[in-house]
Design a protein around this motif. Structure first.
Motif, PDB file in Angstrom:
ATOM      1  N   TRP A 247      -0.260   3.365  -9.648  1.00 45.88           N
ATOM      2  CA  TRP A 247      -0.612   2.957  -8.295  1.00 45.88           C
ATOM      3  C   TRP A 247       0.405   1.961  -7.772  1.00 45.88           C
ATOM      4  CZ3 TRP A 247      -4.125   2.929 -12.340  1.00 45.88           C
ATOM      5  CH2 TRP A 247      -5.097   3.938 -12.309  1.00 45.88           C
ATOM      6  N   LEU A 248       0.891   2.188  -6.558  1.00 45.01           N
ATOM      7  CA  LEU A 248       1.807   1.261  -5.906  1.00 45.01           C
ATOM      8  C   LEU A 248       1.154   0.768  -4.625  1.00 45.01           C
ATOM      9  CD1 LEU A 248       4.474  -0.195  -5.524  1.00 45.01           C
ATOM     10  CD2 LEU A 248       5.456   1.926  -4.602  1.00 45.01           C
ATOM     11  N   ASP A 249       0.829  -0.522  -4.593  1.00 46.20           N
ATOM     12  CA  ASP A 249       0.201  -1.141  -3.425  1.00 46.20           C
ATOM     13  C   ASP A 249       1.311  -1.543  -2.461  1.00 46.20           C
ATOM     14  OD1 ASP A 249      -1.185  -2.713  -1.585  1.00 46.20           O
ATOM     15  OD2 ASP A 249      -2.518  -3.573  -3.099  1.00 46.20           O
ATOM     16  N   LEU A 250       1.311  -0.940  -1.278  1.00 48.48           N
ATOM     17  CA  LEU A 250       2.352  -1.211  -0.285  1.00 48.48           C
ATOM     18  C   LEU A 250       1.970  -2.336   0.673  1.00 48.48           C
ATOM     19  CD1 LEU A 250       3.471   2.430   0.610  1.00 48.48           C
ATOM     20  CD2 LEU A 250       4.466   0.856  -1.061  1.00 48.48           C
ATOM     21  N   GLY A 251       0.792  -2.925   0.471  1.00 44.48           N
ATOM     22  CA  GLY A 251       0.400  -4.059   1.298  1.00 44.48           C
ATOM     23  C   GLY A 251      -0.530  -3.671   2.426  1.00 44.48           C
ATOM     24  N   SER A 252      -0.845  -4.655   3.259  1.00 44.89           N
ATOM     25  CA  SER A 252      -1.834  -4.466   4.311  1.00 44.89           C
ATOM     26  C   SER A 252      -1.302  -3.568   5.423  1.00 44.89           C
ATOM     27  CB  SER A 252      -2.267  -5.819   4.882  1.00 44.89           C
ATOM     28  OG  SER A 252      -1.168  -6.494   5.445  1.00 44.89           O
ATOM     29  N   VAL A 253      -2.231  -2.939   6.109  1.00 47.15           N
ATOM     30  CA  VAL A 253      -1.914  -2.043   7.216  1.00 47.15           C
ATOM     31  C   VAL A 253      -2.627  -2.562   8.459  1.00 47.15           C
ATOM     32  CG1 VAL A 253      -2.225   0.283   8.146  1.00 47.15           C
ATOM     33  CG2 VAL A 253      -1.569  -0.030   5.752  1.00 47.15           C
TER      34      VAL A 253
END
Length: 283
Positions: A247-253
């Motif tokens: 899993w790669l968390d790309l941050g808030s949207v």
């Protein structure tokens, strides 16, 4: 995107070898950096999960936690979380999933994160779930011969300086440079792109267990025009996938404040993951 596995009975507090999705803010890597920056980090075994609580003076923050076991119901979770507030001072929590009830007062509405599943079931190429325009832009960067590469911590100083200037110009918030410098080098995954020997773009990722998080990045006007960030992100994701990261968390949207950035993150094939509201936790 398949569901995020819950914590299993074999979890070890402060250990980043967990085989399930682990938020960066609930990892040992995060805890060590927080302590190096003057905070007090405490691992709390709740019996039905664990939590990394970061204390600064009278304030305690449980960010994206606690991490619960599969069997923990909402009522039990609420009781356990309120137990962590039995101390002097204010306790704030942003659970990874929504939690409501007596003693939990919402202060900030929930946000969403873009989380990229790097180990889809069934297995497949990372490109299959990319948006068409995103995939076309990636192919264009590849045909142009752009070659971002993995690098070492020597790029960290220039990246922090460039990203700090970028942040002040665009007026967004991020963790301080001291926090990044306190992260163990073994957890950092750094990428760069140079043109004519000059650094034009860089990204930093942090690995924690079988999860990783995009930490910060910067691109010069030359790099943005070339479209190198899309290719750099994919190369980094492929390298993490090879390591066994799922899993790669790309941050808030935030589609209102930063619609272009939201399209970039979701165009990669990442899925929206709703978090819980930020809560004032009463004992």
């Amino acid at each position: 995107m398949k569901s995020f596995p819950a914590v299993n009975g074999g979890m070890v507090l402060g250990d980043d070898t967990h085989p399930f999705f682990l938020p960066f803010q609930q990892s040992a890597v995060y805890g060590r950096a927080a302590v190096a920056c003057g905070a007090k980090a405490q691992w709390v075994d709740l019996g039905i999960g664990f939590a990394l609580a970061v204390d600064r003076g009278p304030f305690r923050l449980i960010s994206r936690g606690p991490v619960w076991t599969e069997a923990a119901g909402a009522s039990v979770r609420r009781t356990a979380l309120r137990g962590m507030a039995r101390r002097f001072g204010v306790t704030l929590a942003t659970p990874e999933a929504a939690l409501v009830g007596v003693g939990l007062i919402p202060l900030v509405t929930p946000v969403h994160h873009a989380v990229w599943d790097l180990c889809p079931d069934p297995p497949g190429n990372l490109r299959t779930r990319m948006a068409g325009k995103w995939r076309n832009g990636l192919a264009l960067a590849e045909r142009a011969g752009l070659a971002p590469r993995a690098t070492d911590c020597a790029v960290l100083g220039p990246l922090l300086r460039a990203e700090g200037l970028q942040r002040s110009m665009r007026r967004y918030r991020a963790l301080p440079a001291a926090f990044t410098l306190a992260l163990p080098g073994s957890a950092l995954r750094l990428w760069e792109w140079r043109k004519d020997g000059q650094l034009q773009a860089a990204m930093a990722f942090v690995r924690h267990g079988r999860s990783a998080s995009y930490h910060l990045g910067w691109a010069s006007p030359v790099a943005r025009l070339a479209g190198v960030h899309r290719l750099m992100l994919v190369r980094a994701a492929e390298a993490l996938q090879t390591e066994g990261v799922c899993w790669l968390d790309l941050g808030s949207v935030n589609t209102d404040a930063a619609p272009g950035l939201a399209r970039f993150k979701l165009g990669s094939g990442a899925a929206l993951r709703p978090l819980g509201a930020t809560l004032l936790v009463l004992p």
